[in-house]
Design an enzyme around this catalytic site. Structure first.
Site, mmCIF file in Angstrom:
data_model
loop_
_atom_site.group_PDB
_atom_site.id
_atom_site.type_symbol
_atom_site.label_atom_id
_atom_site.label_comp_id
_atom_site.label_asym_id
_atom_site.label_seq_id
_atom_site.Cartn_x
_atom_site.Cartn_y
_atom_site.Cartn_z
ATOM 1 N N SER A 125 39.021 47.427 36.447
ATOM 2 C CA SER A 125 38.427 48.782 36.501
ATOM 3 C C SER A 125 36.960 47.689 36.191
ATOM 4 O O SER A 125 35.996 48.191 34.973
ATOM 5 C CB SER A 125 39.094 48.803 34.733
ATOM 6 N N GLY A 126 36.536 47.232 37.210
ATOM 7 C CA GLY A 126 34.792 47.085 37.921
ATOM 8 C C GLY A 126 34.442 48.431 38.367
ATOM 9 O O GLY A 126 35.169 49.768 38.192
ATOM 10 N N ALA A 175 35.084 48.591 41.914
ATOM 11 C CA ALA A 175 35.673 48.955 42.824
ATOM 12 C C ALA A 175 36.553 49.783 42.205
ATOM 13 O O ALA A 175 36.771 50.809 42.550
ATOM 14 C CB ALA A 175 36.246 47.596 43.162
ATOM 15 N N LYS A 201 43.249 43.890 32.872
ATOM 16 C CA LYS A 201 44.068 43.088 31.827
ATOM 17 C C LYS A 201 43.069 42.975 30.206
ATOM 18 O O LYS A 201 43.371 42.219 29.891
ATOM 19 C CB LYS A 201 44.287 42.110 32.306
ATOM 20 N N ALA A 233 26.079 42.043 36.457
ATOM 21 C CA ALA A 233 24.842 41.956 37.436
ATOM 22 C C ALA A 233 23.451 42.851 37.416
ATOM 23 O O ALA A 233 23.823 43.458 36.169
ATOM 24 C CB ALA A 233 25.457 42.894 38.580
ATOM 25 N N GLY A 257 21.129 44.340 40.989
ATOM 26 C CA GLY A 257 21.061 45.082 41.570
ATOM 27 C C GLY A 257 21.451 46.106 43.242
ATOM 28 O O GLY A 257 22.176 44.881 43.395
ATOM 29 N N GLU A 278 14.415 41.204 47.595
ATOM 30 C CA GLU A 278 15.138 39.767 47.103
ATOM 31 C C GLU A 278 15.071 38.459 48.533
ATOM 32 O O GLU A 278 15.327 39.182 49.156
ATOM 33 C CB GLU A 278 16.651 39.891 46.569
ATOM 34 N N ASP A 297 43.502 36.736 40.301
ATOM 35 C CA ASP A 297 44.392 37.148 39.994
ATOM 36 C C ASP A 297 45.027 38.600 41.262
ATOM 37 O O ASP A 297 45.856 38.033 41.522
ATOM 38 C CB ASP A 297 44.680 38.329 38.782
ATOM 39 N N HIS A 309 25.305 30.308 42.439
ATOM 40 C CA HIS A 309 23.603 31.263 42.215
ATOM 41 C C HIS A 309 22.724 29.464 41.883
ATOM 42 O O HIS A 309 23.541 28.926 41.302
ATOM 43 C CB HIS A 309 24.021 31.692 41.717
ATOM 44 N N ARG A 360 20.287 31.754 49.556
ATOM 45 C CA ARG A 360 21.068 30.759 48.118
ATOM 46 C C ARG A 360 22.166 29.742 48.478
ATOM 47 O O ARG A 360 21.176 28.670 47.819
ATOM 48 C CB ARG A 360 22.575 31.707 47.975
ATOM 49 N N GLU A 379 35.378 42.025 45.436
ATOM 50 C CA GLU A 379 35.202 41.324 45.592
ATOM 51 C C GLU A 379 36.599 41.037 45.852
ATOM 52 O O GLU A 379 36.332 39.676 45.931
ATOM 53 C CB GLU A 379 34.853 40.212 44.509
#
Ligand SMILES: Cc1cc2nc3c(=O)[nH]c(=O)nc-3n(C[C@H](O)[C@H](O)[C@H](O)COP(=O)(O)OP(=O)(O)OC[C@H]3O[C@@H](n4cnc5c(N)ncnc54)[C@H](O)[C@@H]3O)c2cc1C
Length: 513
Positions: A11-12, A14, A33, A44, A47, A111, A206, A227, A273, A358
């Site tokens: 439930s992010g 995506a 979970k 995040a 942006g 950025e 997972d 990062h 990065r 991700e």
């Protein structure tokens, strides 16, 4: 057994965005979970990228993404990403995401490694939180069913097609089965593999393990982005200090106050990065310090406090006023470029199984993700999953081009001896020391053997922590063995014994069970 048209795990951004589109097509269950807002998305900061500025174009965004990907980005996926970005941003605006504005227009920030200001943000540096809360509120007020504290443990497959999922109710310990027409994994990354990470506790790989065990292909796992700048204060988790701070003019200095980045690369503080992260490792070693510093003291204080209110407040709460003092930072594991192999419609090689966000690997990011492209990738490809799964659209497993791939299974070498099962901190230390920013054959071989032995020593999982530890060990094996196989340096994968990239390795490493 309850049956749904769509089951979405996670439930992010995506999972939520996919669910909001899927509800127009049929019944939807979200399994997550933790609580609905437990995810990486809400952390995040910088942006979400989209070429919507007056002098910008999808073509420029395409070039920047391909350059960051270091020869491994899939051009079709990148084309889709950058061309569909403006429409997906409109969707987010329509869902109510309050992007910051300037003179009535959406404000756009710069950025690292972007050639134009094209980063949309919300609440200054609280973009993810605004997106997450906006979408989860939409989900809560819809007919979508949400099961919180429910951990997906096994994908059910019948006659080579996904039929549903098994899940652990983390509150009662009972296992339940749910049936579905389409199963969409949106389970996020695996930053918890490493001792220092910007990721939340949920990032335990997972989805990778669920898919791998069900027979899905897993690709590009050696590419883990570190990062360069996470806060390094004793006793404080490595809180991200966004690249946008350097984008606004923040300067990296070593422990002696010296501005060192121009010594490593002409791009200086705004280099990609991986280059900045490695430069920091070398500089810290050179100066014998475990940190460097970002100097934002020359920025007008109102710029720092209004553009980075979240970072400013977090540091202030830990006794550091960043308008007056230097910010101690060091690299931390951040983003998993690899994942469950999907085509440009989010399909895996198993009928009825999709992946997005991700945990998926569309190969748009290649060997290194361009900053602020991951939230974007999640919504662009989630939309395509729903396009593909609309009723009436015929779907069959994709036939992938194998020309640029090498296929492997995990190493079956006998492990030397029985070892005790690992703790989470031992696993994280191992990955940080042996599979981190700079790797080599010796460190990776050692880690490969230890991980294989640990996998054998783990008892059957019974609760959330034991499932997560099992998942991290297997995900770690995929990362480590892929890193050992890739005898070159490219993007985020740096081998001190093979410091150059090789045209022979302009291909993807794919694992199957
Ligand atoms: C500190 C930080 C800053 C970042 N800044 C940016 C940025 O500025 N721009 C950008 O583009 N990207 C940024 N990223 C990356 C980006 O936030 C993530 O890639 C993106 O949010 C991932 O979204 P997701 O929906 O795929 O996964 P997540 O948001 O991590 O959600 C995963 C969900 O899956 C659930 N889940 C996992 N396993 C299971 C299971 N077995 N059963 C049930 N549920 C499960 C989790 O509980 C969670 O709800 C940042 C990441 C971090 C950590």
């Amino acid at each position: 057994m309850s049956y749904y048209d769509y089951i979405i795990v996670g439930s992010g951004i995506a999972g939520l965005y996919t669910a909001l589109l899927a509800k127009e097509q049929g019944s939807v269950l979200i399994i997550t979970k933790g609580s609905i807002d437990d995810c990486n998305t809400k952390y995040a900061q910088g942006g979400i990228a989209a070429a919507i500025g007056r002098n910008d174009s999808a073509q420029l965004h395409f070039h920047d993404t391909i350059a960051a990907g270091d020869g491994l980005s899939d051009e079709e996926a990148v084309g889709i990403l950058v061309n569909e970005a403006p429409d997906r941003i409109t969707d987010l605006v329509n869902f109510g995401v309050p992007f910051d504005t300037l003179d009535g227009q959406i404000a756009l920030a710069m950025e690292a490694a972007h050639s134009m200001p094209r980063i949309l943000h919300a609440g200054g540096d609280a973009t993810g939180e605004h997106i997450e809360v906006t979408l989860s509120n939409q989900v809560r007020s819809s007919k979508i069913q949400v099961l919180e504290d429910c951990l997906a443990t096994e994908i059910l497959v019948e006659k080579e097609r996904v039929s549903g999922i098994k899940a652990l109710d983390c509150r009662t310990g009972s296992i339940e089965e749910f049936g579905c027409r389409s199963l969409i994994l949106a389970t996020g990354g695996a930053g918890q593999l490493f001792k220092y990470t910007t990721n939340s506790e949920i990032a335990t790989g997972d989805g990778i393990v669920l898919a791998f065990k069900a027979g899905a292909e897993i690709v590009d796992m050696e590419f883990f982005q570190f990062h360069p700048t996470a806060l390094r204060l004793p006793g404080v988790t490595p809180f991200l200090i966004s690249e946008a701070v350097r984008g606004e003019g923040g300067i990296l200095r070593n422990v002696d106050g010296y501005r060192f980045m121009p010594d490593y690369t002409p791009e200086g503080d705004l280099a990609p990065r991986d280059i900045v992260a490695r430069s920091l490792v070398y500089e810290m070693k050179k100066t014998g310090s475990d940190r460097v510093f970002i100097d934002a003291t020359h920025l007008p204080p109102y710029v720092t406090t209004t553009r980075f209110p979240h970072i400013y407040r977090f540091c202030l709460n830990h006794g550091l006023d960043i308008t007056k003092g230097l910010i101690p930072v060091a690299p931390a594991a951040h983003y998993m470029m690899g994942g469950i192999k999907t085509n440009s419609w989010g399909e895996t090689n198993i009928a009825g199984l999709f992946a997005t966000g991700e945990t998926a690997c569309t190969r748009a990011h290649g060997a290194n993700r361009l900053a602020s492209n991951s939230l974007l990738e999640a919504i662009v490809f989630s939309k395509r999953v729903i396009e593909k799964t609309r009723k009436g659209v015929k779907s069959k497993p994709p036939i992938a081009s194998k020309s640029s791939e090498v296929h492997h299974t995990l190493n079956q070498r006998q492990v030397p001896q029985a070892v005790p099962a690992p703790s989470l901190s031992a696993l994280q230390q191992l990955h940080w020391d042996k599979v981190g920013i700079i790797r080599n054959q010796e460190s990776l071989t050692e880690a490969t053997d230890i991980l294989a032995a640990w996998q054998k020593s783990l008892p059957q999982p019974t609760d959330r922590p034991s499932h997560e530890l099992n998942n991290l060990v297997l995900t770690g094996r995929l990362v480590t063995e892929a890193a050992l196989l890739r005898e070159e340096s490219r993007g985020a994968h740096f081998r001190s014994d093979f410091p150059q990239s090789s045209p022979l390795w302009q291909r993807h490493i794919v694992f199957t069970a």
